[in-house]
Write a protein that holds these residues in place. Structure first.
Motif, PDB file in Angstrom:
ATOM      1  N   HIS A  98     -39.525  72.523 -12.966  1.00  0.00           N
ATOM      2  CA  HIS A  98     -40.269  72.710 -11.719  1.00  0.00           C
ATOM      3  C   HIS A  98     -41.781  72.757 -12.002  1.00  0.00           C
ATOM      4  O   HIS A  98     -42.577  72.187 -11.271  1.00  0.00           O
ATOM      5  CB  HIS A  98     -39.799  74.020 -11.067  1.00  0.00           C
ATOM      6  N   HIS A 102     -44.755  70.114 -10.704  1.00  0.00           N
ATOM      7  CA  HIS A 102     -45.969  70.491  -9.967  1.00  0.00           C
ATOM      8  C   HIS A 102     -47.249  70.049 -10.662  1.00  0.00           C
ATOM      9  O   HIS A 102     -48.266  69.875 -10.011  1.00  0.00           O
ATOM     10  CB  HIS A 102     -46.009  72.010  -9.752  1.00  0.00           C
ATOM     11  N   HIS A 111     -41.076  65.382  -6.489  1.00  0.00           N
ATOM     12  CA  HIS A 111     -40.899  66.723  -5.932  1.00  0.00           C
ATOM     13  C   HIS A 111     -41.625  66.892  -4.597  1.00  0.00           C
ATOM     14  O   HIS A 111     -41.311  67.805  -3.834  1.00  0.00           O
ATOM     15  CB  HIS A 111     -41.419  67.753  -6.949  1.00  0.00           C
ATOM     16  N   HIS A 115     -41.823  69.624  -0.624  1.00  0.00           N
ATOM     17  CA  HIS A 115     -42.933  70.412  -0.073  1.00  0.00           C
ATOM     18  C   HIS A 115     -43.551  69.772   1.160  1.00  0.00           C
ATOM     19  O   HIS A 115     -44.514  70.299   1.704  1.00  0.00           O
ATOM     20  CB  HIS A 115     -44.016  70.575  -1.142  1.00  0.00           C
ATOM     21  N   HIS A 192     -44.521  80.000  -2.656  1.00  0.00           N
ATOM     22  CA  HIS A 192     -44.403  78.736  -3.391  1.00  0.00           C
ATOM     23  C   HIS A 192     -44.677  77.516  -2.508  1.00  0.00           C
ATOM     24  O   HIS A 192     -45.272  76.542  -2.949  1.00  0.00           O
ATOM     25  CB  HIS A 192     -43.033  78.612  -4.046  1.00  0.00           C
TER      26      HIS A 192
HETATM   27 ZN   LIG Z   1     -42.062  73.203  -5.876  1.00  0.00          ZN
END
Ligand SMILES: [Zn+2]
Ligand SMILES: [Zn+2]
Length: 425
Positions: A98, A102, A111, A115, A192
């Protein structure tokens, strides 16, 4: 793959049911955290992900059994301590994966879909990637492989570990006392998903928050800093397939345009958002400067279009459940064809939700193709064997798709997709 497909037949209604429960709860307590189009987009993203995964459309670099065969020192039995050890190994690997997602440009692309919603609710949890085309996760499980954790243990725990990340995508649960010190909670995960400077890239843990506390990425939700959700370069579309490739498309353009060969090579592995100096000047990309005053993506949509979007989502979910239910009977070629239909379907109706003029082309095209397939084969992937009226029902759906595509393209105002609403500060 077949077991996975069968498990999905139960998992999909279960997760959809919980999303619905959250919608109803929000309605009754008069604190709705869902927006129809956003939720349809999130659930559609979930569909694309499970179709892609169930068809095995991924190039696995190295699998866990291979690692185990090469590196294991011990031969552990599946006892309780080994289950706990395996869980810790998966969660630790998940944290670093993860963090990689990011912080590195090319990894962020796979990813960003998770988001991309500017809301935060259970449906967001289902925004999962289709652009993760290379399977490398097993490499991060090397410590478990060296210790000799059996493959069955990993195989059973991995999906449980993934599903257990669903519940904390909610704004209806506050802080959870002492649990805040052990596991990832809704409060921590709100941080997050937030783009506030205080919160960005924090709380990367998946089940345990101890890794964030150990490696300096922990951030508590502060009463003075209300989370604002989304990404700094907004997706500006409801189309989950497009969102999956927006970032990599920007990287491709930058790599092409920069005159520096060094930058062409390194852009992929630089920190997320890094761009070559010359293209920054020539082709500026505008993101969000002030998280308290940006506009959410919300193109005007009539009530009818919202109902229609929900109908399209439900029918495509139904089609996909049928596909999983009959997974082995349909056969690989049929599955790929079926999957393509649902993919194009999602692309089509979310483009219609975006109010793009070319949506009508996609909708009419897939409608005609669907009807032609049914007329040509006299069936829809064997559905008549289950219900005698099956293919007639699917034909009706395709006719509705053609008419809906034409109607909504003509009817809805052609407002530009950046017609958005002001975010309430
Ligand atoms: Zn994330
Ligand atoms: Zn999340």
């Amino acid at each position: 793959m077949e077991t996975y497909a069968k498990a999905l037949v139960y998992a999909i209604p279960f997760f959809t049911g919980l999303v619905l429960l959250e919608v109803l709860y929000g309605h009754f307590v008069k604190d709705q955290k869902h927006n129809v189009m956003d939720t349809v987009s999130s659930l559609s993203s979930g569909l694309t992900n499970i179709i892609k995964d169930s068809l095995g459309l991924v190039l696995v670099l190295v699998s866990y059994p291979v690692l185990l065969g090469v590196f294991s020192i011990f031969e552990l039995k599946a006892t309780w301590p080994v289950w706990i050890l395996a869980f810790l190994a998966i969660d630790f690997a998940g944290y670093w994966n993860h963090r990689l997602n990011h912080h590195v440009n090319i990894f962020w692309n796979q990813h960003v879909i998770h988001h991309s919603s500017e809301e935060f609710n259970l449906a967001c949890a289902l925004r999962q990637s289709i652009s993760n085309v290379v399977g490398y996760f097993a490499l991060l499980l090397l410590p478990a492989a060296i210790l000799g954790v059996p493959n069955e243990v990993i195989a059973i725990l991995a999906p449980i570990h993934l599903f257990a990340q669903f519940w904390y995508h909610t704004q209806h649960i506050g802080k959870m006392g002492w649990l805040e010190y052990i596991i990832v909670t809704p409060s921590q995960h709100r941080v997050h998903h937030a783009i506030n400077p205080e919160y960005i890239d924090k709380n990367l843990g998946q089940i345990l928050c101890v890794w964030d506390r150990m490696f300096g990425t922990f951030q508590e939700e502060l009463p003075t800093v209300p989370p604002r959700y989304g990404v700094l370069k907004p997706a500006n579309t409801w189309n989950p397939i497009l969102i999956n490739f927006q970032h990599v498309w920007r990287l491709c353009k930058d790599a092409w345009r920069t005159t520096s060969w060094y930058d062409k090579l390194r852009i992929w592995f630089m920190p997320t958002g890094w761009r070559p100096q010359d293209v920054v000047k020539k082709y500026p990309v505008h993101g969000i400067d002030n998280v308290y005053h940006f506009k959410k993506y919300r193109p005007e949509a009539s009530f009818a279009l919202k109902v229609y979007a929900v109908f399209q989502l439900l029918f495509n979910t139904f089609l996909m459940l049928y596909m999983f239910y009959n997974y082995s009977e349909i056969g690989l070629a049929g599955l790929l064809q079926f999957g393509a239909f649902v993919f194009v379907g999602i692309y089509g109706y979310t483009t219609l939700m975006d109010k793009k003029g070319y949506a009508v082309g996609i909708e009419v095209f897939r409608g005609i193709l669907g009807i032609a397939l049914i007329l040509g084969t006299g069936d829809w992937f064997g559905i008549n064997g289950l219900w005698s009226f099956g293919s007639i029902m699917v034909s009706c759906y395709f006719i509705i798709t053609i008419l809906g595509g034409i109607y909504f393209t003509m009817k809805e105002d052609k407002e530009s997709p950046d017609t958005t609403i002001n975010r309430i500060p």
